[in-house]
Design a protein around this motif. Structure first.
Motif, short mmCIF file in Angstrom:
data_model
loop_
_atom_site.label_atom_id
_atom_site.label_comp_id
_atom_site.label_asym_id
_atom_site.label_seq_id
_atom_site.Cartn_x
_atom_site.Cartn_y
_atom_site.Cartn_z
N SER A 1 -3.61 1.48 -8.47
CA SER A 1 -3.26 0.03 -7.76
C SER A 1 -2.89 0.54 -6.27
O SER A 1 -2.38 1.55 -6.01
CB SER A 1 -2.08 -0.56 -8.31
OG SER A 1 -1.00 -0.02 -8.29
N SER A 2 -2.69 -0.84 -5.55
CA SER A 2 -2.48 -0.64 -4.11
C SER A 2 -1.05 -0.12 -4.03
O SER A 2 -0.67 0.69 -3.21
CB SER A 2 -2.69 -1.82 -3.43
OG SER A 2 -2.06 -2.93 -3.89
N GLY A 3 0.02 -0.66 -5.01
CA GLY A 3 1.40 -0.13 -4.83
C GLY A 3 1.36 1.08 -5.37
O GLY A 3 2.36 1.82 -4.54
N GLY B 1 7.54 -6.95 -10.11
CA GLY B 1 7.96 -7.23 -8.97
C GLY B 1 9.50 -7.40 -9.27
O GLY B 1 10.46 -7.51 -8.36
N GLU C 1 6.58 -6.37 -1.28
CA GLU C 1 5.58 -7.06 -0.55
C GLU C 1 4.02 -6.72 -0.90
O GLU C 1 3.72 -5.63 -1.20
CB GLU C 1 5.79 -6.82 1.01
CG GLU C 1 7.06 -7.21 1.47
CD GLU C 1 7.12 -6.99 3.16
OE1 GLU C 1 6.31 -6.47 3.49
OE2 GLU C 1 8.31 -7.14 3.55
N THR C 2 3.21 -7.55 -0.79
CA THR C 2 1.74 -7.15 -0.87
C THR C 2 1.38 -6.06 0.09
O THR C 2 1.59 -6.28 1.23
CB THR C 2 0.72 -8.48 -0.56
OG1 THR C 2 1.16 -9.67 -1.55
CG2 THR C 2 -0.66 -8.27 -0.69
N ASP D 1 -0.97 -4.59 2.46
CA ASP D 1 -2.15 -4.89 3.39
C ASP D 1 -3.19 -4.00 3.45
O ASP D 1 -3.10 -2.82 3.25
CB ASP D 1 -1.65 -5.12 4.77
CG ASP D 1 -0.92 -4.06 5.37
OD1 ASP D 1 -1.62 -3.17 5.85
OD2 ASP D 1 0.05 -4.37 5.82
#
Length: 231
Positions: A47-49, A205, A212-213, A215
């Motif tokens: 995932s991005s996180g 979360g 935060e999302t 970017d």
């Protein structure tokens, strides 16, 4: 195969981690860093996180790092209900209990998988990897990394991909996960590194003070550095 499972004994609180960097630093203390370096483990974010956490953990390790893209397949009338997931290598995992409960046809799952792969995943591959295919995991020690997990489908999708590509060993690392997900993954992977297992998991979360999302520019920057590490 010997299964390994590391878990810290930290107390559970409303905000377990300040942010993803804090989670990465804490998680890093559980990892067998010397072994990872000597065996040349590959860090694969799901995932991005998870990519942020992988990048933070990798600052001194300098191991190969990548992001395996996947897309969610949701119920026809409920976009919040994830039924299945498809990876960029077109591996599919299905939450069979939900599919049965909603009486969803298998054709719907596979049709959506094809659509999501073409419209969403391939777009991400072109944007973030300039169209380069995901490198094979064959014969490699793989550490799959996420920031947390509600259903485990992202991790399971990546695990299935690693198995399909004949990875040598597959490990999972996440700062926090539901106990049910850990129990489901434990028998099929070579090791799990998790700071906290939560019985009544809310959402990822909830356990981060700052969440935060991630970017697009941050993702692109990390994956550009990935190329430098793999040269």
């Amino acid at each position: 195969m010997v299964q390994l499972r590391w878990q810290s004994n930290m107390g559970i609180q409303r905000y377990t981690f300040k942010d993803r960097s804090d989670a990465a630093l804490q998680l890093k203390e559980l990892l067998p860093l010397d072994r990872m370096k000597s065996e040349g483990w590959n860090l694969i974010a799901v995932s991005s996180g998870g990519l942020i956490i992988a990048s933070e953990m990798n600052k001194r390790l300098k191991l190969p790092i990548d992001f395996i893209f996947s897309a969610s397949i949701t119920a026809p009338q409920n976009p919040e209900c994830e039924l299945a997931r498809v990876s960029e290598t077109e591996e599919i995992v299905i939450h069979q209990a939900l599919v049965d409960a909603f009486e969803i046809q298998v054709d719907y799952i596979y049709g959506e998988a094809t659509r999501k792969h073409e419209e969403k995943i391939l777009s991400a591959v072109y944007q973030y990897r300039k169209g380069e295919h995901f490198k094979s995991m064959k014969g490699k020690n793989i550490l799959l990394i996420d920031e947390g997990s509600e259903t485990g489908l992202k991790l399971m999708c990546a695990i299935k991909t690693a198995f399909a590509q004949k990875a040598k060993a597959v490990y999972v690392a996440a700062p926090i996960m539901p106990s049910s997900v850990v129990e489901a993954l434990d028998p099929i992977v070579d090791g799990i590194f998790c700071l906290q297992e939560i019985e009544d998991y809310i959402d990822t979360g909830y356990y981060y003070h700052e969440f935060e999302t991630v970017d697009e520019e941050t993702i692109e920057t990390i994956l550009e550095r990935r190329d430098e590490l793999q040269r």
